[in-house]
Each structure stands twice: as C-alpha cells, then as structure tokens.
Design a protein around this motif. Structure first.
Motif, PDB file in Angstrom:
ATOM      1  N   GLU A  75      17.005 -33.056  -9.029  1.00  0.00           N
ATOM      2  CA  GLU A  75      15.980 -32.301  -8.635  1.00  0.00           C
ATOM      3  C   GLU A  75      15.193 -31.510  -9.706  1.00  0.00           C
ATOM      4  O   GLU A  75      15.764 -30.883 -10.667  1.00  0.00           O
ATOM      5  CB  GLU A  75      16.066 -31.432  -7.305  1.00  0.00           C
ATOM      6  CG  GLU A  75      15.420 -30.818  -6.637  1.00  0.00           C
ATOM      7  CD  GLU A  75      15.796 -29.859  -5.812  1.00  0.00           C
ATOM      8  OE1 GLU A  75      15.101 -29.109  -5.180  1.00  0.00           O
ATOM      9  OE2 GLU A  75      17.137 -29.681  -5.782  1.00  0.00           O
ATOM     10  N   ALA A  76      13.921 -31.921  -9.756  1.00  0.00           N
ATOM     11  CA  ALA A  76      13.139 -31.020 -10.817  1.00  0.00           C
ATOM     12  C   ALA A  76      12.272 -30.091 -10.213  1.00  0.00           C
ATOM     13  O   ALA A  76      11.686 -30.294  -9.130  1.00  0.00           O
ATOM     14  CB  ALA A  76      12.072 -31.893 -11.644  1.00  0.00           C
ATOM     15  N   ILE A  77      12.393 -28.539 -10.605  1.00  0.00           N
ATOM     16  CA  ILE A  77      12.101 -27.589  -9.856  1.00  0.00           C
ATOM     17  C   ILE A  77      10.864 -27.055 -10.934  1.00  0.00           C
ATOM     18  O   ILE A  77      11.466 -26.334 -11.894  1.00  0.00           O
ATOM     19  CB  ILE A  77      12.683 -26.525  -9.175  1.00  0.00           C
ATOM     20  CG1 ILE A  77      13.892 -27.230  -8.414  1.00  0.00           C
ATOM     21  CG2 ILE A  77      11.872 -25.548  -8.420  1.00  0.00           C
ATOM     22  CD1 ILE A  77      14.571 -26.297  -7.649  1.00  0.00           C
ATOM     23  N   PHE A  78       9.704 -26.954 -10.779  1.00  0.00           N
ATOM     24  CA  PHE A  78       8.655 -26.381 -11.838  1.00  0.00           C
ATOM     25  C   PHE A  78       8.935 -24.804 -11.329  1.00  0.00           C
ATOM     26  O   PHE A  78       8.458 -24.232 -10.352  1.00  0.00           O
ATOM     27  CB  PHE A  78       7.079 -26.958 -11.460  1.00  0.00           C
ATOM     28  CG  PHE A  78       6.094 -26.300 -12.236  1.00  0.00           C
ATOM     29  CD1 PHE A  78       6.130 -26.678 -13.699  1.00  0.00           C
ATOM     30  CD2 PHE A  78       5.305 -25.232 -11.732  1.00  0.00           C
ATOM     31  CE1 PHE A  78       5.333 -25.972 -14.473  1.00  0.00           C
ATOM     32  CE2 PHE A  78       4.493 -24.866 -12.746  1.00  0.00           C
ATOM     33  CZ  PHE A  78       4.263 -25.373 -14.014  1.00  0.00           C
ATOM     34  N   ALA A  79       8.909 -24.156 -12.464  1.00  0.00           N
ATOM     35  CA  ALA A  79       9.110 -22.736 -12.192  1.00  0.00           C
ATOM     36  C   ALA A  79       8.210 -22.007 -13.212  1.00  0.00           C
ATOM     37  O   ALA A  79       8.165 -20.854 -13.391  1.00  0.00           O
ATOM     38  CB  ALA A  79      10.386 -22.402 -12.805  1.00  0.00           C
ATOM     39  N   GLY A  80       7.251 -22.696 -13.711  1.00  0.00           N
ATOM     40  CA  GLY A  80       6.082 -21.969 -14.620  1.00  0.00           C
ATOM     41  C   GLY A  80       4.987 -21.761 -13.709  1.00  0.00           C
ATOM     42  O   GLY A  80       4.718 -21.719 -12.662  1.00  0.00           O
ATOM     43  N   LYS A  81       4.167 -21.147 -14.438  1.00  0.00           N
ATOM     44  CA  LYS A  81       2.633 -20.818 -13.923  1.00  0.00           C
ATOM     45  C   LYS A  81       1.845 -21.988 -13.617  1.00  0.00           C
ATOM     46  O   LYS A  81       1.531 -22.528 -14.600  1.00  0.00           O
ATOM     47  CB  LYS A  81       2.097 -19.726 -14.780  1.00  0.00           C
ATOM     48  CG  LYS A  81       2.507 -18.539 -14.753  1.00  0.00           C
ATOM     49  CD  LYS A  81       1.390 -17.272 -15.321  1.00  0.00           C
ATOM     50  CE  LYS A  81       2.232 -15.877 -15.705  1.00  0.00           C
ATOM     51  NZ  LYS A  81       2.800 -15.706 -16.708  1.00  0.00           N
ATOM     52  N   ARG A  82       1.330 -21.921 -12.482  1.00  0.00           N
ATOM     53  CA  ARG A  82       0.414 -23.035 -12.190  1.00  0.00           C
ATOM     54  C   ARG A  82      -1.098 -22.223 -12.044  1.00  0.00           C
ATOM     55  O   ARG A  82      -1.071 -21.369 -11.607  1.00  0.00           O
ATOM     56  CB  ARG A  82       0.454 -23.731 -10.874  1.00  0.00           C
ATOM     57  CG  ARG A  82       0.348 -25.251 -11.310  1.00  0.00           C
ATOM     58  CD  ARG A  82       1.087 -26.078 -10.144  1.00  0.00           C
ATOM     59  NE  ARG A  82       2.106 -27.193 -10.616  1.00  0.00           N
ATOM     60  CZ  ARG A  82       3.134 -27.503  -9.998  1.00  0.00           C
ATOM     61  NH1 ARG A  82       3.262 -27.009  -8.819  1.00  0.00           N
ATOM     62  NH2 ARG A  82       4.046 -28.517 -10.741  1.00  0.00           N
ATOM     63  N   ARG A  83      -2.041 -22.962 -12.791  1.00  0.00           N
ATOM     64  CA  ARG A  83      -3.388 -22.349 -12.744  1.00  0.00           C
ATOM     65  C   ARG A  83      -3.892 -21.759 -11.177  1.00  0.00           C
ATOM     66  O   ARG A  83      -3.556 -22.545 -10.078  1.00  0.00           O
ATOM     67  CB  ARG A  83      -4.366 -23.197 -12.942  1.00  0.00           C
ATOM     68  CG  ARG A  83      -5.660 -22.536 -13.592  1.00  0.00           C
ATOM     69  CD  ARG A  83      -6.708 -23.501 -13.661  1.00  0.00           C
ATOM     70  NE  ARG A  83      -6.121 -24.675 -14.941  1.00  0.00           N
ATOM     71  CZ  ARG A  83      -6.574 -25.112 -16.045  1.00  0.00           C
ATOM     72  NH1 ARG A  83      -7.832 -24.711 -16.214  1.00  0.00           N
ATOM     73  NH2 ARG A  83      -6.042 -25.904 -16.937  1.00  0.00           N
ATOM     74  N   GLY A  84      -3.860 -20.313 -11.072  1.00  0.00           N
ATOM     75  CA  GLY A  84      -4.523 -19.701  -9.798  1.00  0.00           C
ATOM     76  C   GLY A  84      -3.206 -19.406  -8.870  1.00  0.00           C
ATOM     77  O   GLY A  84      -3.609 -18.716  -7.806  1.00  0.00           O
ATOM     78  N   GLN A  85      -2.055 -20.064  -9.268  1.00  0.00           N
ATOM     79  CA  GLN A  85      -1.059 -19.690  -8.365  1.00  0.00           C
ATOM     80  C   GLN A  85       0.181 -18.748  -8.979  1.00  0.00           C
ATOM     81  O   GLN A  85       0.135 -18.945 -10.256  1.00  0.00           O
ATOM     82  CB  GLN A  85      -0.158 -20.697  -7.824  1.00  0.00           C
ATOM     83  CG  GLN A  85      -1.171 -21.649  -6.842  1.00  0.00           C
ATOM     84  CD  GLN A  85      -0.560 -22.851  -6.446  1.00  0.00           C
ATOM     85  OE1 GLN A  85       0.702 -23.162  -6.606  1.00  0.00           O
ATOM     86  NE2 GLN A  85      -1.151 -23.772  -5.798  1.00  0.00           N
ATOM     87  N   PRO A  86       0.392 -17.847  -8.522  1.00  0.00           N
ATOM     88  CA  PRO A  86       1.618 -16.891  -9.214  1.00  0.00           C
ATOM     89  C   PRO A  86       3.033 -18.002  -9.450  1.00  0.00           C
ATOM     90  O   PRO A  86       3.255 -18.673  -8.759  1.00  0.00           O
ATOM     91  CB  PRO A  86       1.721 -15.747  -8.338  1.00  0.00           C
ATOM     92  CG  PRO A  86       1.180 -16.297  -6.816  1.00  0.00           C
ATOM     93  CD  PRO A  86       0.433 -17.231  -6.955  1.00  0.00           C
ATOM     94  N   SER A  87       3.504 -17.673 -10.555  1.00  0.00           N
ATOM     95  CA  SER A  87       4.843 -18.255 -10.838  1.00  0.00           C
ATOM     96  C   SER A  87       5.916 -17.626  -9.887  1.00  0.00           C
ATOM     97  O   SER A  87       5.657 -16.735  -9.318  1.00  0.00           O
ATOM     98  CB  SER A  87       5.052 -18.234 -12.390  1.00  0.00           C
ATOM     99  OG  SER A  87       5.039 -16.908 -12.648  1.00  0.00           O
TER     100      SER A  87
END
Ligand code: SAH
Length: 277
Positions: A75-87
């Motif tokens: 499983e890959a979980i994105f844990a960074g900041k996405r534009r406009g959304q809090p990490s």
C-alpha cells in the motif's frame, strides 16, 4: 520499454542479496531518504526497503518512479502536502507508523533527500522510540549537497570555503527562524538554505546588515536533479529578492564564492563533445 513490476522487484531483491543488505522484518519501521529528485540517487538500501515494504508512506518530494519497485499488494500512502489541502498532521502520521508496525507490517516512511535533514525524521523516530517500535534510519542524499552537485557547485572547496552551513528558512510558525545572523554571516563563507524562497529578501537583508557583501554570488537551484526541469539562477546577494520571485519551489539557495565554480563545473547543462555523444 516499461519493465514489469515483478522484474523490478526481483532486481531489487538480487541487489539486496548481492550486497548482503539487512532484512526488513515485520513490525519494523524504516525511515528512509529517497534523494533529491533523480531516482538514481536513492541508495541500494532505500530501494531494497521499497521492494520489501508492506506499506510506504511517502512525501511530495519523493520521485513517484521509485514506487514502481513496491511489491504487488503493498500500500502506498501519500503523506505530503497537496495543493489546498492540509497534510496529515505529524502526530497522526507517527500514529499510523506505530499502529501499522504493531500490526506486524513492514512500514517504510520515505522522505525526500535525507530523513534527518530538515525532514522531521527525528520527530518520527522519537515517536517510534517512545512507543517501543523498532526502527532503522536509511540516510539519503540531501538536496543541499546533491542538488548543488547537479548545479556544478561543490558544497565545499578549498579555495573558497572550509565551512558550509545548512539553514532552514522556515521556522515552526512559518517565519524565518530566529538566528544569530552575525554568527551566521561571519562563521561560514558558504550558506545553504532550504525552504528559503518566501523569506529570501529578509535573508539577504539580514546577511548584508551583518557584513556580507551585496556583490556576493548567490544561486537558486530549483527542481534540482529532476532532469529537464532543473533550473539554476545565479545572482548576487543584493538582487536575491528579485531572483527568488522568479523561482519555483522546491528550491535551494546557496550563498558564497563557491557559486562561481559553476562557470567551469556545470556538467549537467553541458553537451558532450561531438563524436562521443
Ligand atoms: N529532507 C530533505 C529536505 C526537506 S525540506 C533533504 O534532505 O533534501 C524541503 C526543502 O528541501 C525544499 O523546500 C527545498 O529547499 C529543498 N529541496 C528538496 N528537494 C529539492 C530539489 N529537488 N530541488 C531543490 N530544492 C529541494
């Protein structure tokens, strides 16, 4: 030609065997650095960790090509900041690492550059240590060294600097951190700033007020090591604010005479001599 995922995984396993790399055991968390952008800059240990992990929590600065080495079903979980959304919040993230490890998974926390250089790897490792979860740190090539190398700027050079300082331009509250600018300006001929774009003007002003010359060379290196998108702007301290406005994140700021070595050492932008290309 696209290599099959299973072949990539086998390649990583062969590498792990040939180098006698440590086993990634269930219930462990590995905090690994992926390097600054060029996927070739990950370490063999980092690659082995990706291929062996059950779950990979990765940051925005990690080159996604590296995730092709994950095993089927991992499983890959994105844990960074996405534009406009809090990490994901730091405590939440540490909570996921701990819970997954306690459930017996091989948990890989994959970060850009090196996990212990301005990457909150220390905070996550402390949380793991506090929870009694076993962990390993896999260092990576930090952007402030590898990124400068791709810009043809040696981070140390005998003729220019015996010292280099690594500084973050972004404190916990988002402001420029409180530093002893006199000490910074006088103590180190070469200053490498991470996360400096938003405060570039303030940084230049503080350094000039502390005695650094307005004519001192500075460079902004953005998307360092990331193939075609790498950009290098060479400027002087007095013009840094203007240059920073034209610069795209992620970027490094380096100030010092070693920047001038790029005139001769820009291997990345160079073309091969004819006949040998
Ligand atoms: N742990 C990372 C740093 C994380 S802080 C490391 O060791 O490299 C994020 C900052 O790193 C960015 O704001 C930027 O200043 C720098 N950075 C990371 N990757 C970069 C890249 N490819 N090009 C330029 N700067 C980069």
């Amino acid at each position: 030609m696209k290599t099959e995922a299973t072949e990539l995984r086998t390649a990583a396993q062969l590498l792990a065997e040939a180098l006698d790399l440590p086993e990634f055991s269930p219930g462990w968390v590995w905090l690994a650095g992926a390097g600054p952008g060029d996927p070739g800059l990950i370490t063999a240990l980092g690659l082995h960790a990706i291929a062996a992990a059950d779950v990979v929590l990765y940051d925005a600065l990690v080159n996604p090509t590296l995730l092709n080495f994950m095993q089927a079903g991992a499983e890959a979980i994105f844990a960074g900041k996405r534009r406009g959304q809090p990490s994901i919040r730091q405590d939440e993230l540490s909570g996921i690492l701990i819970a997954r490890a306690k459930a017996g998974q091989r948990v890989l926390r994959l970060k850009g550059g090196d996990p212990f250089v301005f990457g909150r790897g220390g905070e996550e490792a402390l949380a793991l240590a506090g929870a009694g979860v076993p962990f390993r740190i896999v260092p990576g090539i930090t952007a402030g060294i590898g990124g400068l190398a791709y810009a043809g700027i040696p981070v140390t050079h005998r003729d220019t600097n015996h010292v280099a300082s690594f500084i973050t331009g972004h404190g916990i509250d988002g402001k420029l951190p409180e530093l002893n600018w006199q000490a910074v300006a006088k103590g180190s001929p070469t200053l490498v700033f991470y996360m400096a774009l938003a405060h570039a003007e303030e940084i230049a002003n503080k350094l000039m007020a502390a005695g650094r010359s307005p004519d001192e060379p500075a460079a902004l290196v953005s998307d360092a090591t990331s193939g075609e998108s790498q950009r290098v702007q060479v400027t002087r301290l007095a013009d840094l604010a203007v240059a920073a406005k034209a610069c795209k994140a992620p970027a490094l700021l380096v100030i010092g005479d070693n920047v001038t070595l790029r005139e001769k050492l820009d291997w990345f932008g160079a073309t091969a001599p004819s006949g040998f290309a």
